[in-house]
Design an enzyme around this catalytic site. Structure first.
Site, PDB file in Angstrom:
ATOM      1  N   GLU A 231       1.033  -1.712   0.230  1.00  9.87           N
ATOM      2  CA  GLU A 231       0.137   0.126   0.003  1.00  9.87           C
ATOM      3  C   GLU A 231       0.703   0.928   0.318  1.00  9.87           C
ATOM      4  O   GLU A 231       1.862   1.485   1.378  1.00  9.87           O
ATOM      5  CB  GLU A 231      -1.089   0.020   1.478  1.00  9.87           C
ATOM      6  CG  GLU A 231      -1.989   1.106   0.780  1.00  9.87           C
ATOM      7  CD  GLU A 231      -1.624   2.520   1.672  1.00  9.87           C
ATOM      8  OE1 GLU A 231      -1.070   2.849   0.216  1.00  9.87           O
ATOM      9  OE2 GLU A 231      -1.472   2.376   2.559  1.00  9.87           O
ATOM     10  N   CYS A 265      -2.414   9.471   2.976  1.00 13.89           N
ATOM     11  CA  CYS A 265      -2.207   8.979   1.581  1.00 13.89           C
ATOM     12  C   CYS A 265      -3.776   8.942   0.421  1.00 13.89           C
ATOM     13  O   CYS A 265      -3.253   8.616  -0.418  1.00 13.89           O
ATOM     14  CB  CYS A 265      -1.897   7.340   1.114  1.00 13.89           C
ATOM     15  SG  CYS A 265      -3.128   5.789   2.392  1.00 13.89           S
TER      16      CYS A 265
END
Length: 463
Positions: A231, A265
């Site tokens: 990720e 993010c």
């Protein structure tokens, strides 16, 4: 790795922590493997009791856990408390659903001669989790809860600036009754990461972090023929269509870009606004950002936190300067941020043209890129013009149409009329340079299991 707690608001060095020794790492792997051999045979009820106890303990001492987050990475105390609660909810999700999600599946075979075929989901063994500093507990919980539920055990290498958060979670799991070796925090060095991955008893690695770190660790895992999930970064599009309800849209835009100090993010980093409402949006957005209050993250009046470190703040300032050098316009917004602490003045970047490399960067802080789209089609084009593919959002008064636009945005997650939803019962992950694999739900639960076929075939042999 220089593990240390440095208060981002004061700049004070609170405490240093020594790197793990090679002997400590080897012992941790030994114990993790020993724990796995017993834990994989432990029933779901017992696993669930440990996870539920961890959730209960987090809630019982939520204030203390939250203050560690604020001390180490500068998160607003209110946001830190919300992270503690989210972590508890993730544990509870798997308490409620893990057994059902991992239930053996009887396969609908085409021919009875194929036998009685069943797919079972068995744990792999010891896993390594490499986690970042922006959500120190949540990042652990979303890998630890599903993998313990699946029967695996976990070694943690956390970010070097949140060593107390990592240690707190290890203590939490010990107090919750997890057997020794089931979860171990290691202040590991980069060399030791490769040593862990190469150990035959370690069967996978999950990393959340930068593209650079992901590329290195993915290569190491690939060379060792180990499963990995990544990720990585994101530059989420926040698409504003001509019929968007402007007050609500702007409020979500300000929040979506600046929560957690803009260090998310999946925060709304690229505001893509159709031409007919661009000027109205910009004026309102500028006013909304100017209303943010930068200050002590323990003060309930503060709405804009410092960045996680002075180094992070310096990096963002340098990226802004580079964007301007390549032709962008930078507008600093709001009253001056405090001189004390790792603050960055909220900044709006416009005229970031296609020949400007900054157009394709991730700004991990309170920096917004605004793009004027000719129309809806152009907005979709700009949204997809990114090396990243994590999340995104579409704002419109016609939610059915918004869902159709969302289908055309190439990311792992898209939300209509909300910047992002980070929840215990929603999947998380992206595509392209945002990584691969999914966390949470059954998708995350089954990333590191052996999907084994057991087929009972009872027919006579024919030659």
């Amino acid at each position: 790795m220089a593990y240390a707690t440095i208060n981002p608001f004061t700049g004070e060095l609170v405490k240093n922590f020594p790197d793990a020794t090679d002997a400590e790492v080897k012992t941790a792997i030994d114990k993790a493997h020993e724990a796995f051999l017993a834990w994989r045979e432990t029933g779901f009820a017992t696993r669930g009791r440990v996870l539920q106890k961890a959730a209960d303990l987090l809630r019982k001492d939520a204030e203390a856990y939250a203050r560690i987050l604020t001390l180490e990475m500068g998160k607003l105390l209110s946001e830190a408390k919300a992270e503690v609660e989210l972590s508890a909810k993730i544990f509870e999700y798997y308490v409620m659903h893990a057994e059902t999600l991992l239930k053996p599946e009887k396969l609908p075979v085409l021919d009875p001669a194929e036998g009685d075929a069943v797919l079972v989901h068995e744990p792999l063994g010891v896993l390594l989790a490499i986690e970042p500093w922006n959500f120190p507990y949540y990042q652990i919980a979303r890998i630890l809860a599903p993998q313990l539920s699946a029967g695996n055990t976990l070694l943690l290498k956390h970010a070097s600036n949140v060593p107390q958060s990592a240690a707190a979670f290890e203590r939490l799991m010990h107090e919750a009754g997890l057997p020794v070796g089931g979860f171990k925090n290691l202040y590991a060095t980069r060399g030791q990461i490769e040593m862990i991955i190469n150990d035959p008893r370690v069967h996978g690695v999950a990393l959340t972090g930068s593209e650079a770190a992901g590329a290195v660790v993915a290569a190491q895992a690939g060379k060792a023929l180990k499963k990995s999930t990544m990720e990585l970064g994101g530059a989420d599009a926040f698409v504003v269509l001509k019929d968007a309800e402007m007050d609500k849209t702007v409020n979500w835009a300000v929040f979506g870009r600046h929560w957690n100090g803009g260090q998310v993010c999946v925060s709304s980093k690229r505001m893509i606004v159709v031409d007919s409402v661009y000027e109205d949006f910009l004026a309102r957005y500028r006013k909304g950002v100017a209303g943010l209050v930068a200050g002590d993250p323990l003060d309930p009046k503060t709405t804009l936190a410092p960045l996680s470190s002075q180094g992070a703040a310096d990096e963002i300032k340098e990226k802004i300067a580079q964007a301007v050098a390549h032709g962008a316009k930078a507008e600093e917004v709001g009253p001056p941020v405090p001189n004390r602490g790792a603050f960055v003045q909220p900044t709006i970047l416009t005229e970031v043209n296609e020949d400007n490399p900054a157009r394709y960067w991730e700004f991990f802080g309170p920096v917004s890129m605004l793009f004027r789209a000719r129309d809806e089609e152009d907005a979709i084009r700009i949204a997809n013009d990114s090396p990243f593919g994590l999340g995104g959002s579409v704002f419109t008064s016609d939610t059915e149409h918004g869902a159709q636009v969302a289908k055309r945005i190439s990311t792992g997650m898209v939300f209509v009329n909300h910047p992002t939803k980070v929840e215990a019962d929603l999947p998380f992950g992206g595509i392209r340079r945002s990584g691969y694999g999914r966390e949470l739900l059954g998708l995350g639960l089954k990333e590191f299991v052996n999907h084994k076929l057991i087929d009972v075939v009872d027919i006579d042999a024919h030659f």
